[in-house]
Design an enzyme around this catalytic site. Structure first.
Site, short mmCIF file in Angstrom:
data_model
loop_
_atom_site.label_atom_id
_atom_site.label_comp_id
_atom_site.label_asym_id
_atom_site.label_seq_id
_atom_site.Cartn_x
_atom_site.Cartn_y
_atom_site.Cartn_z
N ASP A 110 47.95 -0.49 63.88
CA ASP A 110 49.27 -1.34 63.43
C ASP A 110 48.71 -2.69 63.46
OD1 ASP A 110 51.74 -1.65 62.05
OD2 ASP A 110 52.23 -2.42 64.13
N LYS A 166 47.47 -5.84 61.08
CA LYS A 166 47.85 -7.43 61.12
C LYS A 166 47.05 -8.35 61.42
CE LYS A 166 52.52 -5.40 62.42
NZ LYS A 166 53.61 -5.12 63.34
#
Length: 370
Positions: A228, A232
């Protein structure tokens, strides 16, 4: 002249429901200057479709209404045609995490349909999809629809808009560093808090606390694998001008013990995690002896084109060490700001703040529509 805009919303989970509530308030407040009609709401198995383009009611019972409707969602080509047939400007709001839907963004954009989304997949998967999206989008002067994705990094925090403003005004980003995951922030603020006294919690205990409180994914491995955060970082690195092939093309430290990677269930993983507490506990103890704490961070060094995600030690006086709860902190180092970074800090996770980021993108699109 009042603008007339049609909206299609896909995804009515936590973020989707929060978005519906915020959008309803926005529509009510701005009804004198813009006419916004939600004409399509769907999830994977059902849809509400306003065939005459009259606004669907935005209630808190959308899930029940979807169940009662018994209507299958439209295929992407049919949804594009449905929106185009309204004869009005339209916006797709994708509140899912589906790569399949994100892969179709160029089709929507080429059809003149605008997009607002917190879905990271379209902007952090293969570089070819990133290129296809922004080649089709009207953001850079093209003829397609606009695409905004503020909530893909930091939920409602102005992270994407900040880095775009820096780059667009001619500044040069040299480094980006920070805590990009609300889950990881909570875990390490609990596991290795600054100034803690008494016996520290075991890492497995902290993971259980976070899981029970809803801070992690149903299977915590989906947070602990670091992907995750890597997604980003991929988005921010690309916006900084780096060519990043994918989120797996640079070093990403996984906190999943290798023997537990193949655990059949989330519960099996949780049951086995205490057996590995000593490993990460040793790292925390070593940092403490140096007057530091460990935090799970991501960093981008633009001149060296180095991107990495993993555990780092920080002095207890460092802003990253002093985070509370599930807050994010992102520091931008640039030619203009020099060694004194521009810092964005605050809640980086949660349905309400993520929905706020999506709504802010919808408002940006509305402002740009003639």
């Amino acid at each position: 002249m009042t603008k007339d805009i049609k909206i299609a919303i896909i995804g009515v989970g936590g973020v989707g429901k929060a978005f519906l509530g915020q959008l309803a308030s926005y529509i009510k407040k701005n009804s004198s200057t813009v006419s916004i009609s939600v004409v399509y709401i769907s999830r994977s198995s059902a849809a509400l479709i306003s065939r005459d383009y009259a606004p669907l009611p935005l209630t808190t019972f959308v899930s029940e209404e979807l169940d009662a409707a018994g209507t299958a969602p439209l295929a992407v080509p049919d949804l594009i045609q449905f929106l185009k047939s309204s004869g009005k400007e339209s916006i797709l709001v994708d509140n899912t995490s589906s790569i399949d839907l994100a892969s179709t963004y160029p089709e929507f954009l080429k059809a003149g349909i605008h997009i607002a989304t917190p879905n990271k997949k379209g902007f952090s998967s293969e570089e070819s999809l990133w290129t296809a999206i922004f080649s089709a989008a009207g953001n850079n002067g093209g003829s397609g629809g606009y695409v905004f994705h503020e909530a893909t990094v930091g939920a409602g925090l102005p992270v994407i808009s900040t880095i775009k403003d820096l780059v667009d005004t001619g500044d040069e980003v040299t480094k980006v560093e920070g805590v990009f995951s609300g889950t990881m922030s909570f875990l390490f603020n609990e596991f290795a808090p600054v100034g803690a006294s008494g016996a520290p919690k075991a890492f497995s205990e902290v993971v259980k606390i976070a899981k029970d409180a809803g801070y992690t994914e149903p299977d915590p491995r989906d947070d602990l694998n670091g992907l995750d955060v890597a997604r980003k970082l991929t988005i921010l690195a690309r916006l900084s001008g780096l060519e990043i092939a994918s989120p797996t093309s640079f070093p990403v430290q996984s906190l999943i013990p290798k023997p537990l990677e193949s655990a059949a269930t989330s519960q099996e993983f949780m049951d086995g995690l205490p057996n590995f507490d000593a490993d990460i506990g040793l790292l925390a103890d070593e940092a403490k002896k140096e007057g530091k704490v460990i935090r799970f961070v991501g960093s981008i060094d633009v001149p060296s084109k180095a991107v990495k995600v993993g555990l780092e030690k920080f002095d207890i006086s460092h802003p990253i060490a002093g985070l509370k709860g599930s807050d994010n902190i992102i520091a931008f180092y640039t030619k203009r700001y020099g060694d004194r970074a521009l810092i964005v800090q605050g809640a980086g996770a949660g349905a309400e703040v993520t929905a706020m980021g999506v709504l802010s993108d919808v408002i940006k699109i509305v402002a740009r529509i003639k």
